[in-house]
Design a protein around this motif. Structure first.
Motif, mmCIF file in Angstrom:
data_model
loop_
_atom_site.group_PDB
_atom_site.id
_atom_site.type_symbol
_atom_site.label_atom_id
_atom_site.label_comp_id
_atom_site.label_asym_id
_atom_site.label_seq_id
_atom_site.Cartn_x
_atom_site.Cartn_y
_atom_site.Cartn_z
ATOM 1 N N GLN A 200 3.068 10.075 -9.798
ATOM 2 C CA GLN A 200 2.294 10.302 -11.007
ATOM 3 C C GLN A 200 1.561 11.640 -10.939
ATOM 4 N N SER A 201 0.987 11.952 -9.768
ATOM 5 C CA SER A 201 0.254 13.220 -9.631
ATOM 6 C C SER A 201 1.174 14.424 -9.781
ATOM 7 N N ASP B 65 0.619 6.157 -17.271
ATOM 8 C CA ASP B 65 0.034 5.619 -16.035
ATOM 9 C C ASP B 65 0.923 4.480 -15.547
ATOM 10 N N TRP B 66 1.427 4.581 -14.329
ATOM 11 C CA TRP B 66 2.315 3.537 -13.814
ATOM 12 C C TRP B 66 1.654 2.168 -13.839
ATOM 13 N N GLN B 67 0.329 2.150 -13.804
ATOM 14 C CA GLN B 67 -0.387 0.879 -13.794
ATOM 15 C C GLN B 67 -0.367 0.176 -15.153
ATOM 16 N N ASN C 43 1.404 6.670 -6.887
ATOM 17 C CA ASN C 43 0.312 7.605 -7.183
ATOM 18 C C ASN C 43 0.758 9.043 -6.986
ATOM 19 N N ASP C 44 1.527 9.299 -5.928
ATOM 20 C CA ASP C 44 2.036 10.640 -5.655
ATOM 21 C C ASP C 44 3.005 11.088 -6.753
ATOM 22 N N ASN D 60 0.807 -1.223 0.000
ATOM 23 C CA ASN D 60 0.000 0.000 0.000
ATOM 24 C C ASN D 60 0.839 1.271 0.000
ATOM 25 N N ILE E 162 2.350 1.785 -3.443
ATOM 26 C CA ILE E 162 1.291 2.205 -4.353
ATOM 27 C C ILE E 162 0.976 3.686 -4.140
ATOM 28 N N ALA E 163 0.913 4.113 -2.889
ATOM 29 C CA ALA E 163 0.676 5.529 -2.590
ATOM 30 C C ALA E 163 1.819 6.391 -3.130
ATOM 31 N N LYS F 134 -1.568 -4.436 -9.513
ATOM 32 C CA LYS F 134 -1.759 -4.811 -8.115
ATOM 33 C C LYS F 134 -2.760 -5.946 -8.049
#
Length: 177
Positions: free
Chosen positions: A149-150, A157-159, A146-147, A139, A142-143, A164
């Protein structure tokens, strides 16, 4: 399919990680997949290899010479591919594997995740990296992603490169897609 598993070689970790890792090894063997891993006889590495072998599966250990010299190679390695160092190990793992699953681990596991994912971002391969998020282990990573990427630090998109999964069922779905 050859599934590379990145994971901890530590013993003193949450016992539930061992239970979930055993389930993964058994699942892989039952589905006819080969496990590619670091070949060490400790921690989750030993656990996934033992579970795979006991369920009739096959393993490939990518083992640094320093590990072999120290006597820490697993008895559950079917094919031993020696390597000189960790950079060689990651390259051999990338070459030998179709998909990568990261179980709980530390610095080495994180290094492996990002080596494979960054190689995909510049076009060396299109192989998936899956964070097996046992008990929310990933987690915080992942956070962080996301940070980043923002803040515009990750193109796209890292995904696209790192998936996950919270269960073996989700891993199975990702592998099949």
């Amino acid at each position: 399919m050859k599934i590379c598993v990145f994971c901890s070689a530590n013993q003193q970790i949450d016992p539930e990680f061992f239970t979930l890792t055993e389930e993964l090894g058994k699942w892989a063997a039952e589905k006819g997949h080969t496990i590619v891993y670091g070949g060490v006889n400790q921690g989750l590495m030993e656990c996934v290899a033992k579970a795979t072998k006991e369920a009739g599966g096959h393993t490939i250990g990518i083992v640094p010479l320093i590990v072999e010299d120290s006597g820490r190679i697993s008895d559950y390695v079917d094919v031993d591919i020696p390597c000189d160092n960790l950079s060689d190990r990651k390259q051999l793992m990338m070459d030998q594997s179709d998909v990568f699953i990261a179980l709980p681990g530390g610095i080495g596991t994180i290094d492996e995740i990002f080596t494979i994912a960054s190689s995909a971002t510049i076009g060396y391969h299109q192989k998936k990296v899956i964070l097996y998020n046992m008990k929310g282990f990933w987690n915080s990573l992942i956070a962080l992603l996301n940070d980043l990427q923002s803040k515009g630090m990750i193109r796209g998109d890292w995904q696209q490169y790192i998936k996950k999964a919270d269960s073996i069922e989700e891993i199975s779905q990702i592998i099949q897609s």
